[in-house]
Design an enzyme around this catalytic site. Structure first.
Site, mmCIF file in Angstrom:
data_model
loop_
_atom_site.group_PDB
_atom_site.id
_atom_site.type_symbol
_atom_site.label_atom_id
_atom_site.label_comp_id
_atom_site.label_asym_id
_atom_site.label_seq_id
_atom_site.Cartn_x
_atom_site.Cartn_y
_atom_site.Cartn_z
ATOM 1 N N ARG A 111 11.850 -2.533 -8.745
ATOM 2 C CA ARG A 111 10.458 -2.113 -8.948
ATOM 3 C C ARG A 111 10.308 -1.440 -10.305
ATOM 4 N NH1 ARG A 111 7.675 -1.501 -4.189
ATOM 5 N NH2 ARG A 111 5.830 -1.586 -5.531
ATOM 6 N N PRO B 25 0.822 -1.212 0.000
ATOM 7 C CA PRO B 25 0.000 0.000 0.000
ATOM 8 C C PRO B 25 0.852 1.257 0.000
ATOM 9 C CG PRO B 25 -0.793 -1.567 1.642
ATOM 10 C CD PRO B 25 0.508 -2.099 1.132
#
Length: 259
Positions: free
Chosen positions: A248, A2
């Site tokens: 990422r 999140p």
């Protein structure tokens, strides 16, 4: 994992339903039985977010620290109490609602010294009123690391996640490879202001929305983004480049985002 707006949204919502209430606390999964027993029956005095960390303050200077990590999930439900869904690490029941937390990376009890050690490791949180952008600029302006890496370093500043990173840099025309030391003061101030603006929208709308004046989308996460996961730039129609930054995925437009 999140992003910061999700954690601040959770803290805001949880504050409304459990703050100043004595809670029944349990660990249906059984992995947090001792901690749950320690908290059971105590008054919850406050709920706060520090970047991607949730802190529940209980009477007696006792703190519950939760970090959802990649797989953690929070469910808020009205009473009467339903059966737990999945492996619920901790369940907190107030007088009208309950909160279930499944699969967090961290779920632990802290004392005041522990909390101070934790928060000292976290950079200024963009969404907190006590955030000091001067501390962030001081770190960035001395760093040879790329701004793409620095924005995701929670020790430098807290709250920006993978999607916001790509979107904010694109909106400000900053290439993710630009070294932090080469970021001008004006660039930093624009970046900071835009990050605050976008994450506040995220808290309000409970969705990542980086397209100006857009409503939440209809997908699972209700996102509305400009370049993240896209093939072409909405400004120049050129191709979007996908790269990996510290494992990422990140996206940028080589035309609109100059070094």
């Amino acid at each position: 994992m999140p992003e910061g707006h999700t954690i601040h949204r959770a803290a805001r919502d949880h504050r409304k339903i459990i703050k100043n209430r004595y809670l029944a606390v349990s660990s249906p999964q059984g992995w947090f039985e001792d901690g749950a027993a320690w908290l059971n029956g105590r008054l919850c005095e406050e709920v706060e977010a520090y970047g991607k960390h949730l802190i529940y303050r209980f009477e007696g200077e006792t703190f519950l620290h939760v970090h959802l990590g990649l797989f953690g999930r929070i469910r808020k439900r009205k009473l009467p109490e339903p059966e737990p869904r999945g492996a619920v690490r901790i369940r907190m029941i107030g007088d009208t609602h309950l909160i279930d937390i499944n699969g967090p990376t961290v779920c632990e009890i802290l004392d005041p010294d522990d909390l101070t050690k934790l928060t000292s490791r976290i950079g200024p949180d963009i969404l907190r009123s006590d955030a000091d952008p001067e501390k962030v600029f001081a770190r960035i302006s001395k760093s040879r690391s790329s701004i793409g890496k620095l924005l995701m370093n929670q020790a430098v500043l807290a709250g920006i996640g993978n999607i916001y990173r790509s979107e904010i840099l694109w909106r400000q025309g900053i290439h993710p490879d630009r070294p932090g030391k080469d970021l001008s003061r004006d660039d930093f101030e624009r970046l900071w202001a835009d990050a605050v603006h976008l994450l506040e929208i995220g808290v309000k709308r409970n969705a990542i929305i980086t397209v100006d004046e857009a409503a939440p989308g209809r997908g699972r996460y209700r996102e509305r983004v400009n370049i993240f996961g896209k093939r072409s730039c909405p400004t120049c129609a050129g191709g979007i480049t996908q790269v990996e930054i510290d494992t990422r995925k990140a996206y940028f437009c080589s035309t609109c985002q100059t070094d």
